[in-house]
Each structure stands twice: as structure tokens, then as C-alpha cells.
Design an enzyme around this catalytic site. Structure first.
Site, PDB file in Angstrom:
ATOM      1  N   LYS A  23       0.842  -1.190   0.000  1.00  0.00           N
ATOM      2  CA  LYS A  23       0.000   0.000   0.000  1.00  0.00           C
ATOM      3  C   LYS A  23       0.880   1.244   0.000  1.00  0.00           C
ATOM      4  CE  LYS A  23      -4.425   0.610   2.363  1.00  0.00           C
ATOM      5  NZ  LYS A  23      -5.045   0.527   3.692  1.00  0.00           N
TER       6      LYS A  23
HETATM    7  O1  G3P Z   1      -8.002   1.380   5.322  1.00  0.00           O
HETATM    8  C1  G3P Z   1      -8.153   2.737   5.267  1.00  0.00           C
HETATM    9  C2  G3P Z   1      -9.522   3.309   5.552  1.00  0.00           C
HETATM   10  O2  G3P Z   1     -10.510   2.346   5.382  1.00  0.00           O
HETATM   11  C3  G3P Z   1      -9.600   4.093   6.798  1.00  0.00           C
HETATM   12  O3  G3P Z   1     -10.892   4.355   7.240  1.00  0.00           O
HETATM   13  O4  G3P Z   1     -12.446   5.120   8.986  1.00  0.00           O
HETATM   14  O5  G3P Z   1      -9.994   5.632   9.206  1.00  0.00           O
HETATM   15  O6  G3P Z   1     -11.387   6.805   7.518  1.00  0.00           O
HETATM   16  P1  G3P Z   1     -11.196   5.544   8.296  1.00  0.00           P
END
Ligand code: G3P
Length: 227
Positions: free
Chosen positions: A84
């Protein structure tokens, strides 16, 4: 649309994998930081044993050389490891270089179709637009998913998968599927919520109550019959 779990928590991954619904897992540095004391490599290796599909492991370098160095290392852990990298020009360079080595990348922190198009042209295996974080700043995140899906559909050369990330509630999952996303990566809590419905619980309770009542009626008849 495939479902990935968005976590580095091994217990949650094991549980969701047992439901038979998981096609992959995404992790990021913040999710890893929640797993106190857990070693990154050991965690990623263990996830590859629990789930047979792409497992994203995020680089933490800010320059392409560092991302490539980290990516080459992660890729040795298991063939399913996806490197990633962020949606930056350094990230694009890293994708381009890692692809030449046969290593697949997930370009993360994507917030518009331009970033997605360039990531795809650089050779990204997955692009990860963040739906919830766009919603947080009053920009409709799901529109970006639909935008990217349309742009990719107009270019037959693009094979990059669209992964809806930053999923915050069950409705996001269905909206991502409607918008044409290939994958939604979902936090465990949201995945659990998405299988819950009060009418399911109410229905189970009433079926069981009726069954017990039936058994209570049959029992006296059965014991009379044996005499
Ligand atoms: O994997 C990255 C992403 O899904 C993060 O989500 O909830 O931290 O914005 P969030």
C-alpha cells in the site's frame, strides 16, 4: 462486489473469515497501532494464513525509494501481500517500479478521480478512495466511487480494481456495490451490524417460542401413547 476486512485485529479477522465472506484484508499504520505490541511482519504473515486473498500492508516512507525498499520486503512475506502506497507522485513512482518487479500495489488515501486515473496508469492493482473521510468534510464520498468506476469503464486498458475504503456504516457497503466498486473494505463492527435486523431477531424469538409450545403439547400426548 467483494468484501475485505479493514483491520489488523487477528481475532476479528479469524471470526469474519469463519463466516465465509472475506476475500481479503486491508491494514494501515493506524490500524496496526491499535494492536498494542503486535509485530507488523508477524501480523501480516498470520493474516495470510487466515484469509486467502489480497492482504494490504502499508509503507511508511514518504519517498519512492523508501516505499520500494519496504514494498520489496513485504512482498517476500507472502505472494498475497499487496503493497500500500499513498496517492502522491512518490507513490506513483513506487507503483511503477514495483510493478516491474511483479509486485502489486494498492494506492491509498485517494480522494478524487484524477488521483485514481494516474494511479491506474502507473499500474496500480487497487485504488482506494476514502468514502467516509470525504463525507466528513461534506463532500459526497460515494460520488467519487461512481466517478472513478465510470472513468475506468471508459478505458478498456485499465484493470485497476476500485476498493471503497473508509466505510462507516452498513448503508455504505450497499451504496458502494450500487456505484460499481469491485471491493468494499469494512471495519469488523460495521460488518457485524450489516447482518443485524430487529425483524430477524424478533422472527427467531417467535419461531423458537412456537416450537417450544408445540413440544410442550406433544410431550403429554407421547407419554399417554406409551401407556
Ligand atoms: O483502510 C483505510 C480506511 O478504510 C480508513 O478508514 O475510517 O480511518 O477513515 P477511516
Amino acid at each position: 462486489m467483494k468484501i475485505f476486512l479493514d483491520t489488523a485485529n487477528l481475532r476479528d479477522i479469524e471470526e469474519a473469515a469463519s463466516w465465509g465472506v472475506l476475500s481479503g484484508v486491508t491494514t494501515n499504520p493506524s490500524l496496526m497501532a491499535r494492536e498494542e505490541g503486535a509485530d507488523f511482519e508477524v501480523t501480516i504473515r498470520r493474516i495470510t494464513e487466515l484469509v486467502d486473498g489480497p492482504i494490504s500492508a502499508e509503507t511508511v516512507s514518504e519517498d519512492a525509494d523508501g516505499m520500494v525498499r519496504e514494498g520489496l520486503e513485504y512482498a517476500q512475506w507472502h505472494p498475497n501481500v499487496i503493497v500500500k502506497v499513498p496517492s502522491t507522485t512518490e507513490g506513483l513512482k513506487a507503483v511503477h517500479r514495483l510493478k516491474k518487479e511483479g509486485i502489486r500495489c494498492n494506492v491509498t488515501l485517494c480522494f478524487n478521480a484524477n488521483q485514481a486515473l494516474l494511479a491506474a496508469r502507473a499500474g496500480a492493482f487497487i485504488i482506494s478512495p476514502f468514502v467516509g473521510r470525504l463525507d466528513d468534510i461534506s463532500e459526497p464520498g460515494m460520488d467519487v466511487i461512481a466517478d472513478i468506476v465510470e472513468v475506468f469503464a471508459n478505458d478498456p486498458e485499465i484493470e485497476t480494481l476500485v476498493l471503497a475504503a473508509s466505510i462507516r456504516h452498513p448503508r455504505h457497503i450497499i451504496e458502494a456495490a450500487h456505484a460499481g466498486a469491485d471491493i468494499a473494505t469494512v471495519p469488523f463492527k460495521v460488518l457485524e451490524q450489516s447482518m443485524k435486523h430487529p425483524l430477524t431477531d424478533k422472527g427467531i424469538a417467535s419461531f423458537l417460542a412456537d416450537w417450544r409450545q408445540r413440544e410442550a403439547q406433544i410431550e403429554p400426548i407421547a407419554s399417554t401413547g406409551s401407556d
